[in-house]
Design a protein around this motif. Sequence first.
Motif, PDB file in Angstrom:
ATOM      1  N   LYS A 295      -2.344  -7.267   4.093  1.00 41.10           N
ATOM      2  CA  LYS A 295      -2.409  -6.225   2.772  1.00 41.10           C
ATOM      3  C   LYS A 295      -3.599  -5.701   2.608  1.00 41.10           C
ATOM      4  CE  LYS A 295       1.039  -9.539   0.502  1.00 41.10           C
ATOM      5  NZ  LYS A 295       1.852 -10.414  -0.858  1.00 41.10           N
ATOM      6  N   ARG A 296      -4.196  -6.505   2.919  1.00 33.69           N
ATOM      7  CA  ARG A 296      -5.821  -5.790   2.027  1.00 33.69           C
ATOM      8  C   ARG A 296      -5.867  -4.442   2.640  1.00 33.69           C
ATOM      9  NH1 ARG A 296      -7.976  -7.035  -2.404  1.00 33.69           N
ATOM     10  NH2 ARG A 296      -7.165  -8.426  -3.851  1.00 33.69           N
TER      11      ARG A 296
ATOM     12  N   ASN B 142      -4.967  -1.944   3.369  1.00 33.60           N
ATOM     13  CA  ASN B 142      -4.693  -0.357   2.655  1.00 33.60           C
ATOM     14  C   ASN B 142      -6.558  -0.105   2.536  1.00 33.60           C
ATOM     15  OD1 ASN B 142      -2.737  -0.936   0.618  1.00 33.60           O
ATOM     16  ND2 ASN B 142      -4.217  -2.304  -0.807  1.00 33.60           N
TER      17      ASN B 142
ATOM     18  N   THR C  57      -6.313   2.640  -7.990  1.00 32.92           N
ATOM     19  CA  THR C  57      -5.013   0.718  -7.633  1.00 32.92           C
ATOM     20  C   THR C  57      -3.762   1.911  -6.812  1.00 32.92           C
ATOM     21  OG1 THR C  57      -6.359   0.242 -10.188  1.00 32.92           O
ATOM     22  CG2 THR C  57      -3.849  -0.151  -8.748  1.00 32.92           C
TER      23      THR C  57
ATOM     24  N   TYR D  19      -0.170   0.104  -5.152  1.00 34.62           N
ATOM     25  CA  TYR D  19       0.849  -0.946  -4.952  1.00 34.62           C
ATOM     26  C   TYR D  19       1.540  -0.017  -3.924  1.00 34.62           C
ATOM     27  CZ  TYR D  19       2.007   1.566  -9.566  1.00 34.62           C
ATOM     28  OH  TYR D  19       2.126   2.211 -10.631  1.00 34.62           O
ATOM     29  N   ASP D  20       3.077  -1.653  -4.051  1.00 39.46           N
ATOM     30  CA  ASP D  20       3.897  -1.420  -2.771  1.00 39.46           C
ATOM     31  C   ASP D  20       4.306  -0.235  -3.278  1.00 39.46           C
ATOM     32  OD1 ASP D  20       2.465  -2.968  -1.351  1.00 39.46           O
ATOM     33  OD2 ASP D  20       3.831  -4.710  -2.067  1.00 39.46           O
ATOM     34  N   SER D  21       5.227   0.202  -4.273  1.00 39.91           N
ATOM     35  CA  SER D  21       6.450   0.958  -4.891  1.00 39.91           C
ATOM     36  C   SER D  21       5.940   2.050  -5.344  1.00 39.91           C
ATOM     37  CB  SER D  21       7.036   0.424  -6.563  1.00 39.91           C
ATOM     38  OG  SER D  21       5.560  -0.119  -7.011  1.00 39.91           O
TER      39      SER D  21
ATOM     40  N   ARG E 272      -0.121   7.264  -3.743  1.00 38.66           N
ATOM     41  CA  ARG E 272      -0.765   7.331  -2.608  1.00 38.66           C
ATOM     42  C   ARG E 272      -2.471   7.994  -2.860  1.00 38.66           C
ATOM     43  NH1 ARG E 272      -0.520   2.266  -0.458  1.00 38.66           N
ATOM     44  NH2 ARG E 272       1.298   0.598  -0.897  1.00 38.66           N
TER      45      ARG E 272
ATOM     46  N   PRO F  14      -8.175  -2.197  -4.049  1.00 36.11           N
ATOM     47  CA  PRO F  14      -7.357  -3.254  -3.555  1.00 36.11           C
ATOM     48  C   PRO F  14      -7.920  -3.200  -2.236  1.00 36.11           C
ATOM     49  CG  PRO F  14      -6.023  -2.023  -3.762  1.00 36.11           C
ATOM     50  CD  PRO F  14      -6.794  -1.327  -4.896  1.00 36.11           C
TER      51      PRO F  14
END
Length: 369
Positions: free
Chosen positions: A147-148, A151, A221, A223-225, A231, A318
Amino acid sequence: MTGGGPAHGPELTAKAAAGEVPQSAGAAGSVASTGTPVIEGTPSFWAKFSKSSPLVALILQRLALSVALLFAVSLMIFGGVEALPGDFATTYLGQSATPQAVENIRKDLGLDQPATTRYFKWLGGAIQGDFGNSWASKNSVSEQIGKRLGNSLFLAFFAAIISVPLAVGLGMLAVQYRNRLPDKIINVISLAAISLPEFFVGYLLILFFAVQLGIATFPATVYDSMTIGQRLSAIALPTATLVLVVLAHMMRMTRAAILNVMSSAYVETAELKGLSSLRIIAKHAAPNAVAPVINVIALNLAYLVVGVVVVEVVFVYPGMGQYMVDAVTVRDMPVVQACGLIFAAFYIFLNMFADILAIVANPRLRHPR
């Protein structure tokens, strides 16, 4: 007949048996003096392969060197982590922990095993993509890194697609107007950008665009949603920071490489033909300066992945860098080792890729004498 002439027939046979026949020059003499013919060394398979396919041989050499270097780096990472003062068990349980409790934690984590055993176990798992579990959260390190790392690569990708074309374009522009006002302005701005550390650039951007103007997002920050637009809005400031940090170095290297080619005879011939300076730079100078430019671009792309630790911490992004810093604060060694190895792999293999591109782009490297 027994004169001073050469011996023939039975006389030659008799003298040969007595050892009186003189040694003759050349290969025949070597055979007569040693009794066995001289056999030249047979070229090895690698020598034959390098001669028949020099480009493939160079690529395989670079690949083997990169793998060996990564193995050496893994040893250094593990050794460096082992040499760090303190102990995770003591940090995790606190100063009031009993020696038995500390010993139980060390046994559960495998810290009671010899360092060599733990290293080869860790290396074997890393080769298979298994970095074990986090000591602090008990979660799979590989899943968290997946995940990181996504990003961090997202941030690095957009920084690269902005900085690389811009750096090459500004470098060509500086060459076209060399020693004139545009060239001097570009040089002054690039020197200023190189002189400022990335955390200072980041804080300046936060101050002006997030605090005073209020047109940028902070903290960055994701996140997935989130949608792609959200983004991109979130990473605007960290992307701008990375672009400013790597742009100047790539631009100055592009300028220097093209200027070095501009003194060549074929460039002077193109100038005598009356071609425009922009066409000479774009068609004749830039393609022949591609090897050093590729190398410096690869180094800066590696920095965009490896060197984002400070930028991610400044913007609370993140990514891999923030994940590694958080792990260091709690002495979560599996996470630190995994992040260090992945950073090293990116840096080594991006440089290997740059070497291969430089070989392919340069006929003198493709066909070395």
